[in-house]
Design an enzyme around this catalytic site. Structure first.
Site, PDB file in Angstrom:
ATOM      1  N   SER A 149       0.809  -1.216   0.000  1.00 13.29           N
ATOM      2  CA  SER A 149       0.000   0.000   0.000  1.00 13.29           C
ATOM      3  C   SER A 149       0.842   1.266   0.000  1.00 13.29           C
ATOM      4  CB  SER A 149      -0.936   0.010   1.221  1.00 13.29           C
ATOM      5  OG  SER A 149      -0.197  -0.129   2.426  1.00 13.29           O
ATOM      6  N   HIS A 153      -1.058   4.790   7.447  1.00 15.55           N
ATOM      7  CA  HIS A 153      -0.497   5.098   6.130  1.00 15.55           C
ATOM      8  C   HIS A 153      -0.109   6.579   6.065  1.00 15.55           C
ATOM      9  CE1 HIS A 153      -2.812   1.400   5.306  1.00 15.55           C
ATOM     10  NE2 HIS A 153      -1.808   1.146   4.494  1.00 15.55           N
ATOM     11  N   ASP A 196      -5.941   7.260   9.139  1.00 11.59           N
ATOM     12  CA  ASP A 196      -5.910   6.005   9.882  1.00 11.59           C
ATOM     13  C   ASP A 196      -4.702   5.902  10.805  1.00 11.59           C
ATOM     14  OD1 ASP A 196      -3.875   5.659   8.078  1.00 11.59           O
ATOM     15  OD2 ASP A 196      -4.550   3.708   7.344  1.00 11.59           O
TER      16      ASP A 196
END
Length: 361
Positions: A79, A247, A244
């Site tokens: 990611s 990230h 979050d």
């Protein structure tokens, strides 16, 4: 056991098929298990898919019809490589690296990002196939950022390194230069508490060092992700990390991209190299395992193979820039055309942001 020795054991196990060391082992009991489950529930959720950023960057320097044509850049990994957490394609690490490389090389860059959110090292074979199995030529250079999910999902480190080196070998045999952004220091993530924070830091740095040992033997270079955003996160969590708290934000991705960019440029021969190590920046030539261990503990450090069992530990000059400022200057596949024009005197927006041009530091 020292980190260098542990990393050597993991890398050797990856090379020769040994079982190696577990990432959690006997420590994964009681409170540690409970906290890991809590951390998994509180991070990495509720984010939209990362925006696509594939395309041509720096088109003002020429087009596909011009010789020698654009540089081909491939991005692989998880990611972080994909850019999860940002809304605009120009803010993804692939777009930032492509814009920066085009500006420094003064040559167009064709970006293809095959990274997948949530990917572990066992997805690298599929991603490598996407880049190599088509009709077109192999990328000139690839950037791989992988390892965080291997730690959180408890993949054996020997397996993790074995899968990474297999992908790097395929890319190198196809003629691609490779830069690996090693496993980040998961001990910097806010929702992770002690004792899991200490354990996460220990095992992620061990994996990062082992990754370096494994890929250097294949002619790749590594850049330590380490706690690249750790210090900034402590004082500016809203700026460096996304909603979050796991990230990176746009500024966080810009920080990471600026750490990788000099090594990326050096890999394709457009960054000025020096025959001398800069001792004022703690550059050194060390045995590979010691260099890998040192780099794992110091974010932004490049490790490059030298002679035999020796490696170069380098800290290339760079300057952290606000993510939104860099994003506005580079501007993605469309905005890169504006970035490439720059001010008519330097290599464009990304080059000005890093404080370099294609002619020197």
């Amino acid at each position: 056991m020292s980190r260098a020795r542990t990393a050597r054991r993991i890398a050797a196990g990856a090379a020769y098929g040994g079982g190696g060391l577990g990432l959690v082992g006997a420590a994964a009991v009681g409170l540690v298990v409970a906290e890991m489950r809590f951390a998994k529930r509180t991070v990495g959720t509720g984010l939209a898919d990362p925006p696509r950023a594939d395309g041509l960057y720096g088109s003002e320097f020429g087009g596909p019809e011009m010789s020698p044509g654009p540089l081909r850049l491939g991005i692989l990994g998880d990611s972080t490589a994909a850019g999860l957490g940002v809304r605009r394609s120009r803010q993804t690490p692939g777009a930032l690296l492509a814009s920066g490389l085009a500006a420094v090389a003064e040559r167009p860059v064709e970006l293809r990002n095959v990274a997948l959110s949530g990917a572990m090292s066992d997805d690298l074979d599929r991603q490598t196939g996407l880049l190599l199995d088509g009709d077109g030529p192999a990328p000139d250079v690839c950037v791989i950022i992988i390892g965080a999910n291997d730690v959180t999902r408890r993949m054996p480190p020997t397996q993790s390194v074995r899968l990474l080196t297999s992908a790097v070998r395929r890319l190198r045999l196809a003629g691609s230069e490779v830069v690996v952004g090693t496993c980040p220091d998961l001990g910097t993530i806010e929702p992770v508490y002690q004792p899991l924070r200490w354990l996460a830091r220990r095992v992620s740095r061990q994996l990062a060092a082992a990754q370096t040992i494994g890929v250097l033997a294949l002619g790749a270079r590594t850049v330590s992700m380490g706690d690249l955003m750790g210090a900034e996160f402590a004082t500016n969590p809203r700026e460096m990390f996304g909603p979050d708290s796991y990230h990176p934000s746009a500024e966080g991705y810009a920080t990471a991209a600026m750490a990788v960019l000099p090594t990326l440029c050096a890999a394709v021969g457009v960054w000025p190299e020096s025959d001398r190590l800069d001792v004022s920046r703690d550059e050194d030539m060390l045995p590979v395992a010691k260099a890998a261990s040192a780099a794992a503990g110091l974010a932004g450090t490049e490790v490059t193979g030298a002679r035999g069992p020796w490696a170069l530990l380098k800290h290339r000059r760079r300057r952290r820039v606000p993510g939104e400022e860099l994003a506005q200057e580079t501007g993605g596949a469309d905005g890169a055309r504006r970035s490439a024009r720059g001010d008519g005197k330097t290599g464009g927006g990304a080059a000005r942001a890093t404080g370099v041009t294609s002619k020197g530091q």
